[in-house]
Design a protein around this motif. Structure first.
Motif, mmCIF file in Angstrom:
data_model
loop_
_atom_site.group_PDB
_atom_site.id
_atom_site.type_symbol
_atom_site.label_atom_id
_atom_site.label_comp_id
_atom_site.label_asym_id
_atom_site.label_seq_id
_atom_site.Cartn_x
_atom_site.Cartn_y
_atom_site.Cartn_z
ATOM 1 N N VAL A 11 66.927 13.387 23.254
ATOM 2 C CA VAL A 11 67.755 12.652 23.894
ATOM 3 C C VAL A 11 67.607 12.805 25.418
ATOM 4 O O VAL A 11 67.516 13.835 26.239
ATOM 5 N N LEU A 12 67.592 11.628 25.953
ATOM 6 C CA LEU A 12 67.065 11.355 27.696
ATOM 7 C C LEU A 12 68.541 10.943 28.242
ATOM 8 O O LEU A 12 69.039 9.853 28.169
ATOM 9 N N ARG A 13 69.188 12.182 28.562
ATOM 10 C CA ARG A 13 70.504 11.805 29.273
ATOM 11 C C ARG A 13 70.557 10.910 30.492
ATOM 12 O O ARG A 13 69.793 11.175 31.406
ATOM 13 N N ALA A 14 71.109 9.920 30.352
ATOM 14 C CA ALA A 14 71.410 8.959 31.555
ATOM 15 C C ALA A 14 70.203 8.289 32.039
ATOM 16 O O ALA A 14 70.286 7.500 33.021
ATOM 17 N N PHE A 15 69.060 8.131 30.830
ATOM 18 C CA PHE A 15 67.896 7.573 31.398
ATOM 19 C C PHE A 15 68.172 6.028 31.735
ATOM 20 O O PHE A 15 67.355 5.723 32.476
ATOM 21 N N ALA A 16 69.229 5.250 31.108
ATOM 22 C CA ALA A 16 69.216 3.991 31.030
ATOM 23 C C ALA A 16 70.155 3.331 32.406
ATOM 24 O O ALA A 16 70.093 2.373 32.781
ATOM 25 N N LEU A 17 70.465 4.535 33.194
ATOM 26 C CA LEU A 17 71.457 4.122 34.159
ATOM 27 C C LEU A 17 70.821 3.160 35.175
ATOM 28 O O LEU A 17 71.412 2.179 35.643
ATOM 29 N N PRO A 18 69.525 3.528 35.742
ATOM 30 C CA PRO A 18 68.913 2.571 36.816
ATOM 31 C C PRO A 18 68.652 1.356 36.213
ATOM 32 O O PRO A 18 68.583 0.172 37.012
ATOM 33 N N TYR A 19 68.952 1.047 34.861
ATOM 34 C CA TYR A 19 68.598 -0.438 34.292
ATOM 35 C C TYR A 19 69.757 -1.123 33.945
ATOM 36 O O TYR A 19 69.738 -2.530 33.740
ATOM 37 N N VAL A 20 70.911 -0.685 34.064
ATOM 38 C CA VAL A 20 72.466 -1.313 33.543
ATOM 39 C C VAL A 20 72.399 -2.366 34.406
ATOM 40 O O VAL A 20 72.947 -3.620 33.724
ATOM 41 N N GLN A 21 72.470 -2.277 35.700
ATOM 42 C CA GLN A 21 72.748 -3.854 36.541
ATOM 43 C C GLN A 21 71.911 -4.751 35.848
ATOM 44 O O GLN A 21 72.300 -5.973 35.730
ATOM 45 N N GLN A 22 70.735 -4.561 35.435
ATOM 46 C CA GLN A 22 70.007 -5.825 34.892
ATOM 47 C C GLN A 22 70.248 -6.219 33.401
ATOM 48 O O GLN A 22 69.798 -7.220 32.923
ATOM 49 N N LEU A 23 70.257 -4.971 32.637
ATOM 50 C CA LEU A 23 70.528 -5.332 31.193
ATOM 51 C C LEU A 23 71.830 -5.982 30.910
ATOM 52 O O LEU A 23 71.753 -6.728 30.009
#
Ligand code: MD5
Ligand code: FE
Length: 203
Positions: A11-23
């Protein structure tokens, strides 16, 4: 932070946060080309999860069975291509968990609303069990059920939050798993929903 649920499950907690604005804009474009739908299982049940896909192959189900297909049966066209930002996120998460060179052909996109659930199952429609599956959670929280290799094995409960990424590989790729009915909640960016992206190497 990184938690290990099992020898092959990270489990990589919060790993996707830097990508959310583009996702999110990429997701909106996919939804427009291949809308979410409630698939029918081979047994005749309508799934409570709404689903769409992107990538070379998408997963689909009807009375005839489950399968991967290059064509979206609802549109008669190819699934939308995997956005670059989706691939970058999937590959960097896989590498973080020790799987270099991950090349997914399919991204399944599940949409949950409060009350939606996913009953215990195994993901066995892919031929390459050596490749990991990367799962990205966005929006309202869910309680993930992480079972064993037999349906009746006791399942651990793992809460998953906005931005969490889980990588399943090796010995843990074929565990039974599911999602408990979502509780009523609202997320500031996604509203009353949870979106889960799962990246898979199919063939
Ligand atoms: C979800 N989706 O949260 C989950 C995340 C699905 C599905 O289960 O099939 O669309 S993927 C969880 C997963 C995938 C592959 C293996 C394991 C879990 N596992 O061995 O526990 O919508
Ligand atoms: Fe699954």
């Amino acid at each position: 932070s990184q938690e290990q649920l099992a020898p092959g499950a990270f489990v990589l907690r919060a790993f996707a946060l830097p990508y959310v604005q583009q996702l999110l804009p990429a997701l909106a474009a996919i939804e427009q080309a291949s809308p979410f739908r409630h698939l029918i299982t081979p047994g005749g049940f309508r799934m409570s999860v709404a689903m769409t896909c992107c990538g070379e192959l998408g997963w689909t189900s009807d009375r005839r069975g489950y399968r991967y297909s290059a064509i979206d049966p609802d549109t008669g066209r190819h699934w939308p291509p995997l956005p670059t930002v989706f691939l970058q996120l999937a590959q960097s998460a896989a590498a973080q968990a020790g799987f270099d060179g991950f090349m997914p052909e399919a991204c399944l996109i599940n949409r949950y609303e409060p009350g939606t659930r996913l009953t215990l199952h195994q993901d066995k429609d892919e031929l390459d069990y050596g490749a990991p599956i990367v799962s990205v959670s966005l929006g309202i929280p869910a309680m993930f059920l992480f079972g064993g290799n037999a349906r009746n094995d006791k399942a651990a409960r793992v809460p998953l939050f906005h931005g969490d990424v889980v990588v399943w590989g090796g010995p843990d790729r074929l565990r039974f798993h599911g999602i408990l009915p979502l509780k009523e909640a609202e997320h500031s960016l996604l509203g009353r929903q949870r979106i889960n992206l799962t990246f898979r190497k199919v063939a």
